[in-house]
Design a protein around this motif. Structure first.
Motif, PDB file in Angstrom:
ATOM      1  N   PHE A 124      -1.295 -21.109  -2.294  1.00 26.33           N
ATOM      2  CA  PHE A 124      -1.679 -20.450  -1.034  1.00 26.33           C
ATOM      3  C   PHE A 124      -1.540 -21.303   0.020  1.00 26.33           C
ATOM      4  N   LEU A 125      -1.001 -20.847   1.324  1.00 27.30           N
ATOM      5  CA  LEU A 125      -0.879 -21.140   2.566  1.00 27.30           C
ATOM      6  C   LEU A 125      -2.324 -20.775   3.326  1.00 27.30           C
ATOM      7  N   VAL A 126      -3.059 -22.114   3.510  1.00 23.99           N
ATOM      8  CA  VAL A 126      -4.449 -21.690   4.266  1.00 23.99           C
ATOM      9  C   VAL A 126      -3.795 -22.346   5.645  1.00 23.99           C
ATOM     10  N   ASP A 127      -4.039 -21.225   6.551  1.00 23.70           N
ATOM     11  CA  ASP A 127      -3.244 -21.540   7.846  1.00 23.70           C
ATOM     12  C   ASP A 127      -4.521 -21.582   8.899  1.00 23.70           C
ATOM     13  N   GLY A 128      -4.483 -22.674   9.766  1.00 23.95           N
ATOM     14  CA  GLY A 128      -5.517 -22.861  10.458  1.00 23.95           C
ATOM     15  C   GLY A 128      -6.821 -23.358  10.381  1.00 23.95           C
ATOM     16  N   PHE A 129      -6.706 -23.992   9.148  1.00 25.66           N
ATOM     17  CA  PHE A 129      -8.217 -24.362   8.428  1.00 25.66           C
ATOM     18  C   PHE A 129      -7.757 -25.678   7.546  1.00 25.66           C
ATOM     19  N   PRO A 130      -8.546 -26.718   7.442  1.00 26.54           N
ATOM     20  CA  PRO A 130      -9.823 -26.895   8.179  1.00 26.54           C
ATOM     21  C   PRO A 130      -9.723 -27.444   9.751  1.00 26.54           C
ATOM     22  N   ARG A 131     -10.401 -26.771  10.532  1.00 22.53           N
ATOM     23  CA  ARG A 131     -10.089 -27.085  12.081  1.00 22.53           C
ATOM     24  C   ARG A 131     -11.253 -28.361  12.385  1.00 22.53           C
ATOM     25  N   ASN A 132     -12.080 -28.610  11.762  1.00 23.56           N
ATOM     26  CA  ASN A 132     -12.939 -29.809  12.134  1.00 23.56           C
ATOM     27  C   ASN A 132     -13.305 -30.452  11.126  1.00 23.56           C
ATOM     28  N   GLU A 133     -14.365 -31.636  11.181  1.00 25.44           N
ATOM     29  CA  GLU A 133     -14.768 -32.375  10.152  1.00 25.44           C
ATOM     30  C   GLU A 133     -15.903 -31.486   9.229  1.00 25.44           C
ATOM     31  N   ASP A 134     -16.680 -30.464  10.034  1.00 26.88           N
ATOM     32  CA  ASP A 134     -17.513 -29.950   9.232  1.00 26.88           C
ATOM     33  C   ASP A 134     -16.789 -28.638   8.317  1.00 26.88           C
ATOM     34  N   ASN A 135     -15.801 -28.364   8.834  1.00 25.14           N
ATOM     35  CA  ASN A 135     -14.735 -27.380   8.037  1.00 25.14           C
ATOM     36  C   ASN A 135     -14.301 -28.192   6.710  1.00 25.14           C
ATOM     37  N   LEU A 136     -13.938 -29.292   6.911  1.00 28.24           N
ATOM     38  CA  LEU A 136     -13.374 -29.999   5.630  1.00 28.24           C
ATOM     39  C   LEU A 136     -14.579 -30.445   4.626  1.00 28.24           C
ATOM     40  N   GLN A 137     -15.768 -30.840   5.267  1.00 25.61           N
ATOM     41  CA  GLN A 137     -16.861 -31.310   4.264  1.00 25.61           C
ATOM     42  C   GLN A 137     -17.295 -29.751   3.598  1.00 25.61           C
ATOM     43  N   GLY A 138     -17.394 -28.720   4.238  1.00 25.28           N
ATOM     44  CA  GLY A 138     -17.584 -27.261   3.760  1.00 25.28           C
ATOM     45  C   GLY A 138     -16.498 -26.931   2.684  1.00 25.28           C
ATOM     46  N   TRP A 139     -15.233 -27.146   2.911  1.00 23.23           N
ATOM     47  CA  TRP A 139     -14.246 -26.879   1.921  1.00 23.23           C
ATOM     48  C   TRP A 139     -14.531 -27.853   0.540  1.00 23.23           C
ATOM     49  N   ASN A 140     -14.692 -28.947   0.696  1.00 20.63           N
ATOM     50  CA  ASN A 140     -15.044 -29.873   0.067  1.00 20.63           C
ATOM     51  C   ASN A 140     -16.191 -29.170  -1.142  1.00 20.63           C
ATOM     52  N   LYS A 141     -17.205 -28.980  -0.630  1.00 20.51           N
ATOM     53  CA  LYS A 141     -18.513 -28.785  -0.982  1.00 20.51           C
ATOM     54  C   LYS A 141     -18.133 -27.108  -1.803  1.00 20.51           C
ATOM     55  N   GLN A 142     -17.517 -26.031  -1.150  1.00 16.56           N
ATOM     56  CA  GLN A 142     -17.508 -25.066  -1.779  1.00 16.56           C
ATOM     57  C   GLN A 142     -16.136 -24.792  -2.700  1.00 16.56           C
ATOM     58  N   ASP A 158     -14.706 -27.266  -4.380  1.00 18.24           N
ATOM     59  CA  ASP A 158     -14.703 -28.445  -5.478  1.00 18.24           C
ATOM     60  C   ASP A 158     -14.493 -27.720  -6.611  1.00 18.24           C
ATOM     61  N   GLY A 159     -13.371 -28.112  -7.478  1.00 13.03           N
ATOM     62  CA  GLY A 159     -13.084 -27.621  -8.829  1.00 13.03           C
ATOM     63  C   GLY A 159     -12.445 -26.328  -8.797  1.00 13.03           C
ATOM     64  N   LYS A 160     -12.000 -25.817  -7.425  1.00 14.99           N
ATOM     65  CA  LYS A 160     -11.491 -24.350  -7.651  1.00 14.99           C
ATOM     66  C   LYS A 160     -10.079 -24.719  -6.903  1.00 14.99           C
ATOM     67  N   ALA A 161      -9.751 -25.759  -6.170  1.00 17.81           N
ATOM     68  CA  ALA A 161      -8.516 -25.606  -5.247  1.00 17.81           C
ATOM     69  C   ALA A 161      -8.114 -27.147  -5.436  1.00 17.81           C
ATOM     70  N   LEU A 162      -6.889 -27.093  -5.370  1.00 15.31           N
ATOM     71  CA  LEU A 162      -6.043 -28.721  -5.100  1.00 15.31           C
ATOM     72  C   LEU A 162      -5.252 -28.651  -4.156  1.00 15.31           C
ATOM     73  N   VAL A 163      -5.655 -29.458  -3.216  1.00 17.71           N
ATOM     74  CA  VAL A 163      -4.648 -29.526  -1.962  1.00 17.71           C
ATOM     75  C   VAL A 163      -3.386 -30.317  -2.274  1.00 17.71           C
ATOM     76  N   GLN A 164      -2.274 -29.619  -2.005  1.00 17.84           N
ATOM     77  CA  GLN A 164      -0.894 -30.365  -2.385  1.00 17.84           C
ATOM     78  C   GLN A 164      -0.687 -31.230  -1.160  1.00 17.84           C
ATOM     79  N   PHE A 165      -0.754 -30.783  -0.013  1.00 22.74           N
ATOM     80  CA  PHE A 165      -0.369 -31.329   1.216  1.00 22.74           C
ATOM     81  C   PHE A 165      -0.732 -30.703   2.551  1.00 22.74           C
ATOM     82  N   VAL A 166      -0.770 -31.266   3.468  1.00 17.94           N
ATOM     83  CA  VAL A 166      -0.914 -30.778   4.802  1.00 17.94           C
ATOM     84  C   VAL A 166       0.469 -30.594   5.551  1.00 17.94           C
ATOM     85  N   LEU A 167       0.822 -29.250   5.859  1.00 19.01           N
ATOM     86  CA  LEU A 167       2.043 -29.102   6.766  1.00 19.01           C
ATOM     87  C   LEU A 167       1.508 -29.103   8.002  1.00 19.01           C
ATOM     88  N   PHE A 168       2.053 -30.113   8.904  1.00 21.87           N
ATOM     89  CA  PHE A 168       1.665 -30.228  10.145  1.00 21.87           C
ATOM     90  C   PHE A 168       2.711 -29.911  11.167  1.00 21.87           C
TER      91      PHE A 168
END
Length: 228
Positions: free
Chosen positions: A121-139, A141-151
């Motif tokens: 999956f290409l998750v476009d425009g997210f995470p946009r801030n620190e809260d987004n990242l922490q929320g992603w890690n919490k929700q 966790d164990g469901k998704a593997l981040v391969q890399f960040v395309l900047f």
């Protein structure tokens, strides 16, 4: 002229290239996941108008990754009849601010589940801030593997011009909202890219060039990642 009105903002903004990254911001931790049954995810980040949607559409067409735009999901939820979050999402979009992470993560997770066994999956425009990242890690966790960040890096002046001329009918493609979106990007999203760069996960592609040239470099990034 919008370019003149935003001159001071552009001059004071972060340089949108990782060649000069330096940050004293405290790093944000995120889990290292290795299970094979998780969703493969590539975060696609860059300033407004850097071409994220255009490039993601080409990746989806050619590389079998499903494009999930956080912004598009939020706009669709805003317009969905009976949505309890519609008014809240509309307010954040108009103000150029960031929607609560719980809403965005839930929409992304539901979209992934609906796509079944996609390659990634290409998750476009997210995470946009620190809260987004922490929320992603919490929700997630164990469901998704981040391969890399395309900047997708691009000069702000070009990004602004693209947004004003793309004619998509978006309520946030106007001078006032764009100024707020650039400020939000510089203050909150760019430090997240810096954070991922420290972990060796960022793959930068300069997106001010013609689309086909940009995509050719993006394809090389994916080829290298999937050979590991």
């Amino acid at each position: 002229m919008l370019a003149f009105a935003l001159h001071a903002l552009i001059r004071s903004s972060h340089r949108l290239s990782l060649s000069t990254l330096h940050s004293t911001r405290q790093s944000v931790s995120f889990g290292t996941l290795t299970r094979n049954d998780m969703h493969n995810v590539v975060f696609v980040l860059g300033p407004p108008g850097s071409g994220k949607g255009t490039i993601c559409a080409k990746i989806q067409e050619n590389l079998n990754y499903v494009h999930l735009s956080a912004g598009d999901l939020l706009r669709a939820e805003r317009q969905r009849e009976g949505s309890e979050f519609g008014a809240l999402i509309e307010s954040h979009i108009k103000n150029g601010s960031i929607v609560p992470v719980e809403i965005t993560c839930s929409l992304l997770e539901n979209a992934m589940k609906a796509c079944g066994d996609a390659k990634g999956f290409l998750v476009d425009g997210f995470p946009r801030n620190e809260d987004n990242l922490q929320g992603w890690n919490k929700q997630m966790d164990g469901k998704a593997l981040v391969q890399f960040v395309l900047f997708l890096s691009c000069p702000v002046s070009i990004c602004i011009e693209r947004c004003l001329n793309r004619g998509q009918g978006r309520t946030d493609d106007n001078e006032e909202s764009l100024k707020k979106r650039v400020e939000t990007y510089n203050q909150q999203t760019f430090p997240i890219i810096e954070h991922f760069e420290k972990s060796g996960l960022v793959r930068e592609v300069k997106s001010e060039r013609p689309v086909d040239v940009v995509y050719a470099d993006v394809e090389k990034v994916f080829d290298a990642a999937n050979k590991k």
